[in-house]
Write an enzyme that holds these catalytic residues in place. Structure first.
Site, PDB file in Angstrom:
ATOM      1  N   GLU A 209       0.838  -1.247   0.010  1.00  0.00           N
ATOM      2  CA  GLU A 209       0.132  -0.027   0.058  1.00  0.00           C
ATOM      3  C   GLU A 209       0.792   1.108  -0.199  1.00  0.00           C
ATOM      4  O   GLU A 209       1.851   1.126   0.736  1.00  0.00           O
ATOM      5  CB  GLU A 209      -0.826  -0.109   1.125  1.00  0.00           C
ATOM      6  CG  GLU A 209      -1.524   1.065   2.099  1.00  0.00           C
ATOM      7  CD  GLU A 209      -2.768   1.541   1.169  1.00  0.00           C
ATOM      8  OE1 GLU A 209      -2.899   1.574  -0.035  1.00  0.00           O
ATOM      9  OE2 GLU A 209      -3.521   1.883   2.031  1.00  0.00           O
ATOM     10  N   ASP A 210       0.510   2.171  -0.761  1.00  0.00           N
ATOM     11  CA  ASP A 210       1.262   3.624  -0.567  1.00  0.00           C
ATOM     12  C   ASP A 210       1.446   4.198   0.685  1.00  0.00           C
ATOM     13  O   ASP A 210       2.374   4.499   1.370  1.00  0.00           O
ATOM     14  CB  ASP A 210       0.697   4.591  -1.759  1.00  0.00           C
ATOM     15  CG  ASP A 210      -0.721   4.821  -1.688  1.00  0.00           C
ATOM     16  OD1 ASP A 210      -1.471   4.225  -0.800  1.00  0.00           O
ATOM     17  OD2 ASP A 210      -1.053   5.744  -2.439  1.00  0.00           O
TER      18      ASP A 210
ATOM     19  N   ASP B  33      -3.790   6.160   5.814  1.00  0.00           N
ATOM     20  CA  ASP B  33      -4.541   7.387   6.294  1.00  0.00           C
ATOM     21  C   ASP B  33      -5.406   7.236   7.447  1.00  0.00           C
ATOM     22  O   ASP B  33      -5.438   6.933   8.381  1.00  0.00           O
ATOM     23  CB  ASP B  33      -4.791   8.473   5.402  1.00  0.00           C
ATOM     24  CG  ASP B  33      -5.089   9.786   5.546  1.00  0.00           C
ATOM     25  OD1 ASP B  33      -5.029  10.026   6.990  1.00  0.00           O
ATOM     26  OD2 ASP B  33      -5.392  10.647   4.851  1.00  0.00           O
TER      27      ASP B  33
ATOM     28  N   PHE C 298      -0.241  16.618   3.054  1.00  0.00           N
ATOM     29  CA  PHE C 298      -0.610  15.975   1.987  1.00  0.00           C
ATOM     30  C   PHE C 298       0.640  15.625   1.160  1.00  0.00           C
ATOM     31  O   PHE C 298       1.243  16.640   0.601  1.00  0.00           O
ATOM     32  CB  PHE C 298      -1.747  16.593   1.371  1.00  0.00           C
ATOM     33  CG  PHE C 298      -2.513  15.684   0.242  1.00  0.00           C
ATOM     34  CD1 PHE C 298      -3.457  14.957   0.794  1.00  0.00           C
ATOM     35  CD2 PHE C 298      -1.982  15.551  -1.221  1.00  0.00           C
ATOM     36  CE1 PHE C 298      -4.087  13.869  -0.045  1.00  0.00           C
ATOM     37  CE2 PHE C 298      -2.602  14.728  -1.740  1.00  0.00           C
ATOM     38  CZ  PHE C 298      -3.646  13.834  -1.445  1.00  0.00           C
TER      39      PHE C 298
ATOM     40  N   ARG D  67       2.113  11.720  -9.764  1.00  0.00           N
ATOM     41  CA  ARG D  67       2.615  10.195  -9.451  1.00  0.00           C
ATOM     42  C   ARG D  67       3.888  10.043  -9.929  1.00  0.00           C
ATOM     43  O   ARG D  67       4.655   9.190  -9.299  1.00  0.00           O
ATOM     44  CB  ARG D  67       1.432   9.456 -10.035  1.00  0.00           C
ATOM     45  CG  ARG D  67       0.152   9.311  -9.412  1.00  0.00           C
ATOM     46  CD  ARG D  67      -0.634   7.856  -9.982  1.00  0.00           C
ATOM     47  NE  ARG D  67      -2.145   8.190  -9.652  1.00  0.00           N
ATOM     48  CZ  ARG D  67      -2.592   7.959  -8.588  1.00  0.00           C
ATOM     49  NH1 ARG D  67      -2.068   7.428  -7.548  1.00  0.00           N
ATOM     50  NH2 ARG D  67      -3.913   8.010  -8.565  1.00  0.00           N
TER      51      ARG D  67
HETATM   52  P1  IMP Z   1      -7.461   5.778   3.767  1.00  0.00           P
HETATM   53  O1  IMP Z   1      -8.166   4.726   3.237  1.00  0.00           O
HETATM   54  O2  IMP Z   1      -7.906   7.017   4.260  1.00  0.00           O
HETATM   55  O3  IMP Z   1      -6.299   5.137   4.548  1.00  0.00           O
HETATM   56  O4  IMP Z   1      -6.712   6.327   2.516  1.00  0.00           O
HETATM   57  C1  IMP Z   1      -5.684   5.598   1.679  1.00  0.00           C
HETATM   58  C2  IMP Z   1      -5.311   6.270   0.254  1.00  0.00           C
HETATM   59  O5  IMP Z   1      -5.813   7.615   0.380  1.00  0.00           O
HETATM   60  C3  IMP Z   1      -4.027   5.928  -0.085  1.00  0.00           C
HETATM   61  O6  IMP Z   1      -3.818   4.552  -0.587  1.00  0.00           O
HETATM   62  C4  IMP Z   1      -3.734   7.014  -0.960  1.00  0.00           C
HETATM   63  O7  IMP Z   1      -4.032   6.819  -2.125  1.00  0.00           O
HETATM   64  C5  IMP Z   1      -4.781   8.016  -0.321  1.00  0.00           C
HETATM   65  N1  IMP Z   1      -3.980   9.362   0.506  1.00  0.00           N
HETATM   66  C6  IMP Z   1      -3.970   9.213   1.731  1.00  0.00           C
HETATM   67  N2  IMP Z   1      -3.128  10.185   2.219  1.00  0.00           N
HETATM   68  C7  IMP Z   1      -2.649  10.589   1.216  1.00  0.00           C
HETATM   69  C8  IMP Z   1      -1.760  11.822   1.052  1.00  0.00           C
HETATM   70  O8  IMP Z   1      -1.099  12.306   1.793  1.00  0.00           O
HETATM   71  N3  IMP Z   1      -1.380  11.984  -0.353  1.00  0.00           N
HETATM   72  C9  IMP Z   1      -1.691  11.153  -1.473  1.00  0.00           C
HETATM   73  N4  IMP Z   1      -2.544  10.330  -1.267  1.00  0.00           N
HETATM   74  C10 IMP Z   1      -3.299  10.097  -0.012  1.00  0.00           C
HETATM   75 MG    MG Z   2      -4.850   8.517  -4.663  1.00  0.00          MG
END
Ligand code: IMP
Ligand code: MG
Length: 186
Positions: free
Chosen positions: A113-114, A117, A165, A178
């Site tokens: 996973e990237d 959050d 962000f 990206r």
């Molecule tokens: P979550 O489901 O809220 O944990 O969000 C996960 C996804 O949101 C990640 O896989 C990212 O694609 C995107 N995301 C969350 N924070 C960031 C950020 O700081 N920059 C870019 N994408 C983010």
């Molecule tokens: Mg994204």
């Protein structure tokens, strides 16, 4: 410690909204990916067939570098989840646009996973995958914001993310940035 993109060898695109700071340079990322590859490789050295599942799109560059740092027999597939749209705040609503059809029973599965959050994407993914009966299921996240307590913490994390962000090295804002070789903040 924080440098401008130009100082990191990346020409400023000259548009407003481009990253103003390099948070993790390409060199720092490469070194950390090498460490992760060594740690993950040791963990799975007895595995007879690791399945690495990348969560698209954000993990595509990290996944490409990470699997090349893993000297193991492995297979690669992807999930495509959709959550953020063109917002900087997680919508909390996640759906899968693509999931692999391979049989996960008896497989060691590593989700890549990237960034973690809100954890909403991972929660749904964990539930979906655990129901498929893998032998083991672990997570590797390039970045972790430590914003919330997630259901299953990644076993491996590349970097602790600052509360900003972030874009680049796979991460986008509204599908931009990206391709940046470094991770920057907007
Ligand atoms: P979550 O489901 O809220 O944990 O969000 C996960 C996804 O949101 C990640 O896989 C990212 O694609 C995107 N995301 C969350 N924070 C960031 C950020 O700081 N920059 C870019 N994408 C983010
Ligand atoms: Mg994204």
């Amino acid at each position: 410690m924080r440098t401008s993109p130009e100082a990191a060898g990346w020409p400023a695109a000259g548009r407003s909204g481009d990253p103003s700071h390099v948070v993790f340079s390409a060199e720092e990322i490469a070194a950390r990916v090498g460490e992760l590859g060594a740690e993950i490789g040791r963990h799975y050295q007895e595995s007879s067939g690791l399945l690495v599942l990348g969560l698209l799109k954000g993990s595509f560059i990290f996944l490409a570098d990470l699997v090349r740092a893993l000297r193991l027999p492995l297979q690669v597939d992807f999930f495509i989840a959709s959550s953020y749209g063109a917002s900087r705040v997680s919508s909390g609503k996640v759906r899968f646009l693509y999931e692999p059809e391979v049989d996960l029973r008896g497989r060691d599965v590593l989700i890549v996973e990237d960034i973690v959050d809100s954890g909403a994407t991972l929660d749904l993914l964990i539930h979906t995958l655990e129901a498929k009966g893998p032998k083991s299921l672990e997570l590797c996240a390039l970045l972790h914001k430590r914003a919330v307590t997630v259901v299953k913490e990644p076993r491996w994390v590349g970097f602790e993310a600052p509360p900003q962000f972030l874009v680049g090295y796979g991460l986008d804002y509204a599908e931009e940035f990206r391709h940046l070789p470094y991770i920057g903040s907007l």
